[in-house]
Design a protein around this motif. Structure first.
Motif, PDB file in Angstrom:
ATOM      1  N   ILE A 199       0.837  -1.207   0.000  1.00  0.00           N
ATOM      2  CA  ILE A 199       0.000   0.000   0.000  1.00  0.00           C
ATOM      3  C   ILE A 199       0.870   1.255   0.000  1.00  0.00           C
ATOM      4  CG2 ILE A 199      -1.585   1.373   1.418  1.00  0.00           C
ATOM      5  CD1 ILE A 199      -2.928  -1.253   2.221  1.00  0.00           C
ATOM      6  N   PHE A 200       1.904   1.280   0.827  1.00  0.00           N
ATOM      7  CA  PHE A 200       2.774   2.460   0.888  1.00  0.00           C
ATOM      8  C   PHE A 200       3.470   2.702  -0.452  1.00  0.00           C
ATOM      9  CE2 PHE A 200       3.271   1.461   5.672  1.00  0.00           C
ATOM     10  CZ  PHE A 200       2.122   2.187   5.955  1.00  0.00           C
ATOM     11  N   SER A 201       3.904   1.637  -1.103  1.00  0.00           N
ATOM     12  CA  SER A 201       4.546   1.780  -2.414  1.00  0.00           C
ATOM     13  C   SER A 201       3.544   2.279  -3.457  1.00  0.00           C
ATOM     14  CB  SER A 201       5.130   0.440  -2.873  1.00  0.00           C
ATOM     15  OG  SER A 201       6.168   0.019  -2.033  1.00  0.00           O
ATOM     16  N   THR A 202       2.336   1.743  -3.410  1.00  0.00           N
ATOM     17  CA  THR A 202       1.292   2.167  -4.349  1.00  0.00           C
ATOM     18  C   THR A 202       0.939   3.635  -4.136  1.00  0.00           C
ATOM     19  OG1 THR A 202       0.387  -0.083  -4.312  1.00  0.00           O
ATOM     20  CG2 THR A 202      -1.013   1.657  -5.222  1.00  0.00           C
ATOM     21  N   GLN A 203       0.849   4.024  -2.883  1.00  0.00           N
ATOM     22  CA  GLN A 203       0.534   5.406  -2.538  1.00  0.00           C
ATOM     23  C   GLN A 203       1.592   6.358  -3.084  1.00  0.00           C
ATOM     24  OE1 GLN A 203      -0.267   6.204   1.751  1.00  0.00           O
ATOM     25  NE2 GLN A 203       1.568   7.453   1.578  1.00  0.00           N
ATOM     26  N   ASP A 204       2.869   6.024  -2.902  1.00  0.00           N
ATOM     27  CA  ASP A 204       3.948   6.868  -3.418  1.00  0.00           C
ATOM     28  C   ASP A 204       3.951   6.894  -4.949  1.00  0.00           C
ATOM     29  OD1 ASP A 204       4.777   7.492  -0.871  1.00  0.00           O
ATOM     30  OD2 ASP A 204       6.362   5.981  -0.806  1.00  0.00           O
ATOM     31  N   THR A 205       3.607   5.767  -5.553  1.00  0.00           N
ATOM     32  CA  THR A 205       3.554   5.704  -7.013  1.00  0.00           C
ATOM     33  C   THR A 205       2.468   6.623  -7.564  1.00  0.00           C
ATOM     34  OG1 THR A 205       4.375   3.429  -7.014  1.00  0.00           O
ATOM     35  CG2 THR A 205       3.206   4.175  -8.984  1.00  0.00           C
ATOM     36  N   ILE A 206       1.293   6.599  -6.933  1.00  0.00           N
ATOM     37  CA  ILE A 206       0.211   7.492  -7.363  1.00  0.00           C
ATOM     38  C   ILE A 206       0.615   8.944  -7.143  1.00  0.00           C
ATOM     39  CG2 ILE A 206      -2.181   8.187  -6.923  1.00  0.00           C
ATOM     40  CD1 ILE A 206      -2.759   5.286  -6.142  1.00  0.00           C
ATOM     41  N   GLY A 207       1.302   9.204  -6.009  1.00  0.00           N
ATOM     42  CA  GLY A 207       1.767  10.556  -5.739  1.00  0.00           C
ATOM     43  C   GLY A 207       2.726  11.045  -6.807  1.00  0.00           C
ATOM     44  N   LYS A 208       3.647  10.189  -7.257  1.00  0.00           N
ATOM     45  CA  LYS A 208       4.595  10.547  -8.317  1.00  0.00           C
ATOM     46  C   LYS A 208       3.844  10.827  -9.619  1.00  0.00           C
ATOM     47  CE  LYS A 208       8.653   8.691 -10.779  1.00  0.00           C
ATOM     48  NZ  LYS A 208       9.674   9.687 -10.431  1.00  0.00           N
ATOM     49  N   GLN A 209       2.828  10.017  -9.896  1.00  0.00           N
ATOM     50  CA  GLN A 209       2.033  10.231 -11.104  1.00  0.00           C
ATOM     51  C   GLN A 209       1.305  11.573 -11.049  1.00  0.00           C
ATOM     52  OE1 GLN A 209       1.911   8.082 -13.764  1.00  0.00           O
ATOM     53  NE2 GLN A 209       0.624   9.543 -14.867  1.00  0.00           N
ATOM     54  N   LEU A 210       0.768  11.926  -9.888  1.00  0.00           N
ATOM     55  CA  LEU A 210       0.047  13.191  -9.744  1.00  0.00           C
ATOM     56  C   LEU A 210       0.958  14.393  -9.963  1.00  0.00           C
ATOM     57  CD1 LEU A 210      -2.249  12.509  -6.649  1.00  0.00           C
ATOM     58  CD2 LEU A 210      -2.956  12.825  -9.018  1.00  0.00           C
ATOM     59  N   MET A 211       2.241  14.219  -9.637  1.00  0.00           N
ATOM     60  CA  MET A 211       3.164  15.343  -9.767  1.00  0.00           C
ATOM     61  C   MET A 211       3.548  15.643 -11.211  1.00  0.00           C
ATOM     62  SD  MET A 211       5.589  15.353  -6.386  1.00  0.00           S
ATOM     63  CE  MET A 211       5.627  13.603  -6.049  1.00  0.00           C
ATOM     64  N   LEU A 212       2.959  14.912 -12.152  1.00  0.00           N
ATOM     65  CA  LEU A 212       3.103  15.285 -13.552  1.00  0.00           C
ATOM     66  C   LEU A 212       2.288  16.535 -13.856  1.00  0.00           C
ATOM     67  CD1 LEU A 212       2.847  11.778 -15.282  1.00  0.00           C
ATOM     68  CD2 LEU A 212       4.919  13.116 -14.846  1.00  0.00           C
ATOM     69  N   THR A 213       1.245  16.778 -13.042  1.00  0.00           N
ATOM     70  CA  THR A 213       0.371  17.939 -13.267  1.00  0.00           C
ATOM     71  C   THR A 213       0.236  18.830 -12.034  1.00  0.00           C
ATOM     72  OG1 THR A 213      -1.562  16.576 -12.706  1.00  0.00           O
ATOM     73  CG2 THR A 213      -0.984  16.762 -15.039  1.00  0.00           C
ATOM     74  N   MET A 214       0.792  18.426 -10.896  1.00  0.00           N
ATOM     75  CA  MET A 214       0.705  19.207  -9.660  1.00  0.00           C
ATOM     76  C   MET A 214       2.079  19.370  -9.052  1.00  0.00           C
ATOM     77  SD  MET A 214      -2.619  17.592  -7.740  1.00  0.00           S
ATOM     78  CE  MET A 214      -4.034  16.985  -8.671  1.00  0.00           C
ATOM     79  N   THR A 215       2.179  20.279  -8.089  1.00  0.00           N
ATOM     80  CA  THR A 215       3.436  20.447  -7.370  1.00  0.00           C
ATOM     81  C   THR A 215       3.526  19.431  -6.238  1.00  0.00           C
ATOM     82  OG1 THR A 215       2.554  22.016  -5.759  1.00  0.00           O
ATOM     83  CG2 THR A 215       3.346  22.923  -7.849  1.00  0.00           C
ATOM     84  N   ALA A 216       4.729  19.248  -5.738  1.00  0.00           N
ATOM     85  CA  ALA A 216       4.944  18.283  -4.648  1.00  0.00           C
ATOM     86  C   ALA A 216       4.137  18.663  -3.417  1.00  0.00           C
ATOM     87  CB  ALA A 216       6.434  18.206  -4.309  1.00  0.00           C
ATOM     88  N   PHE A 259       8.610  -3.803  -4.032  1.00  0.00           N
ATOM     89  CA  PHE A 259       7.394  -3.281  -4.657  1.00  0.00           C
ATOM     90  C   PHE A 259       7.675  -1.971  -5.402  1.00  0.00           C
ATOM     91  CE2 PHE A 259       5.116  -5.532  -0.968  1.00  0.00           C
ATOM     92  CZ  PHE A 259       4.895  -6.666  -1.730  1.00  0.00           C
ATOM     93  N   ALA A 260       8.472  -1.101  -4.780  1.00  0.00           N
ATOM     94  CA  ALA A 260       8.797   0.174  -5.406  1.00  0.00           C
ATOM     95  C   ALA A 260       9.594  -0.030  -6.689  1.00  0.00           C
ATOM     96  CB  ALA A 260       9.578   1.056  -4.434  1.00  0.00           C
ATOM     97  N   ALA A 261      10.525  -0.990  -6.675  1.00  0.00           N
ATOM     98  CA  ALA A 261      11.319  -1.277  -7.874  1.00  0.00           C
ATOM     99  C   ALA A 261      10.428  -1.795  -9.003  1.00  0.00           C
ATOM    100  CB  ALA A 261      12.408  -2.291  -7.550  1.00  0.00           C
ATOM    101  N   LEU A 262       9.467  -2.642  -8.663  1.00  0.00           N
ATOM    102  CA  LEU A 262       8.539  -3.153  -9.679  1.00  0.00           C
ATOM    103  C   LEU A 262       7.691  -2.031 -10.268  1.00  0.00           C
ATOM    104  CD1 LEU A 262       7.375  -6.468  -7.931  1.00  0.00           C
ATOM    105  CD2 LEU A 262       8.918  -6.235  -9.889  1.00  0.00           C
ATOM    106  N   TYR A 263       7.189  -1.144  -9.415  1.00  0.00           N
ATOM    107  CA  TYR A 263       6.424   0.009  -9.916  1.00  0.00           C
ATOM    108  C   TYR A 263       7.306   0.887 -10.804  1.00  0.00           C
ATOM    109  CZ  TYR A 263       2.128  -0.562  -7.162  1.00  0.00           C
ATOM    110  OH  TYR A 263       0.926  -1.000  -6.658  1.00  0.00           O
ATOM    111  N   SER A 264       8.556   1.070 -10.381  1.00  0.00           N
ATOM    112  CA  SER A 264       9.480   1.917 -11.124  1.00  0.00           C
ATOM    113  C   SER A 264       9.661   1.405 -12.550  1.00  0.00           C
ATOM    114  CB  SER A 264      10.825   1.966 -10.397  1.00  0.00           C
ATOM    115  OG  SER A 264      11.697   2.900 -10.996  1.00  0.00           O
ATOM    116  N   VAL A 265       9.782   0.078 -12.677  1.00  0.00           N
ATOM    117  CA  VAL A 265      10.039  -0.523 -13.991  1.00  0.00           C
ATOM    118  C   VAL A 265       8.758  -0.611 -14.820  1.00  0.00           C
ATOM    119  CG1 VAL A 265      10.759  -2.631 -15.183  1.00  0.00           C
ATOM    120  CG2 VAL A 265      12.041  -1.811 -13.199  1.00  0.00           C
ATOM    121  N   PHE A 266       7.681  -1.147 -14.218  1.00  0.00           N
ATOM    122  CA  PHE A 266       6.491  -1.466 -15.000  1.00  0.00           C
ATOM    123  C   PHE A 266       5.484  -0.316 -15.103  1.00  0.00           C
ATOM    124  CE2 PHE A 266       8.051  -5.659 -13.588  1.00  0.00           C
ATOM    125  CZ  PHE A 266       8.199  -6.256 -14.827  1.00  0.00           C
TER     126      PHE A 266
END
Length: 300
Positions: free
Chosen positions: A23-40, A251-258
């Protein structure tokens, strides 16, 4: 004699910790995706608003207003500040660094806890843990790999977040216990929400209202992840579950790649492996020391 927990309870604890890390990895992944259009800071603030609201509602319904009372207000604030700095550094770095790299660097915190315990708490460590700390820093060097052209300033920020996270871990140990638990859970995000609200109002603008559903999702996920971790630790002690926390790096490495299409550098893979091995070794040595201390006869 130390009571032996049933295998079923330990298995549940491991499963819940793995779920929390996912869940924590997924949450950070979604956060990174959101920062394509928003600020940190917009993303952090939106997450903290929902997570604090969910946590406050839960604590109020289960413990009344106990979560507002603490015998260690300065430690609670310091812990909240440490978590705030960690989150801020990680999210500022996320748009510029693969999420697998950041997660691996943050997870050198157990190594830093050992080092900081020597410096500030005057604890003594033997050659085994000294070697583990050195190997861990070799791993950090391989992940950052200065001068390689594949790393940047934000890798350094991610590494600095490990120091604030180590501080957070050390303070959390001092606040362990049922009396402080509600206040500790509340202040994990409440302090950060206050700080990030001030930052947002003075340097940025709130995120658009249309983003509310995704922030609700992230906040609820964060709360579920936190509850899963706490529940997992109720089934099995931290001394058993600690190694499974490193699953978040995987989990974070898998999200990073895929998810983001990042490549796995050989130096990053080797460095992360060394970090995990050194962290697990330090955990193993701690277990041995604790068992030896427990087996010594007490003096009258």
């Amino acid at each position: 004699m130390i009571p032996i927990r049933p295998i079923g309870a330990v298995t549940k604890g491991i499963a819940l910790v793995l779920l929390a890390c996912l869940i924590f990895s997924t949450q950070d992944t979604i956060g990174k995706q959101l920062m394509l259009t928003m600020t940190a800071f917009q993303v952090i603030w939106g997450r903290y608003v929902v997570q604090t609201a969910v946590m406050t509602g839960y604590l109020a319904s289960t413990s009344g207003l106990r979560f507002l009372k603490t015998r260690h207000p300065f430690l609670q604030i310091a812990r909240g500040l440490a978590q705030t700095v960690t989150t801020g550094l990680v999210y500022v770095s996320l748009p510029h660094v693969p999420i697998g790299d950041i997660t691996a660097l943050v997870f050198c915190s157990p190594i830093l806890v050992t080092l900081l315990s020597v410096v500030f708490l005057k604890e003594k460590i033997g050659r085994h843990r000294i070697a583990a700390v050195i190997i861990g820093f070799v791993g950090v060097y391989l992940i950052i790999l200065p001068g390689s052209g594949e790393t940047n300033f934000y890798h350094i920020l991610a590494f600095l977040s490990a120091f604030s996270n180590a501080t957070y871990i050390m303070i959390t140990r001092h606040l362990a216990g049922p009396e402080e638990a509600p206040a500790t859970q509340f202040n994990t995000t409440a302090v950060g929400l206050l700080i990030f609200t001030v930052i947002l109002l003075t340097t940025d603008t709130p995120p658009p209202l249309s983003s509310a559903p995704i922030f609700i999702l992230i906040g609820v996920m964060a709360a579920i992840g936190h509850f899963s971790m706490v529940k997992g630790l109720s089934y099995a002690p931290a001394s058993v579950l600690s190694p499974y926390l490193y699953s978040q790096v995987l989990f974070a490495a898998l999200y990073s790649v895929f998810w983001f299409g990042d490549s796995l550098r050989l130096s990053m893979v080797v460095g992360t492996t060394l970090l995990i091995l050194s962290g697990v070794y330090i955990w193993w040595r701690e277990r041995i020391r604790s068992a030896e201390s427990a087996s010594r006869p007490s003096r009258a």
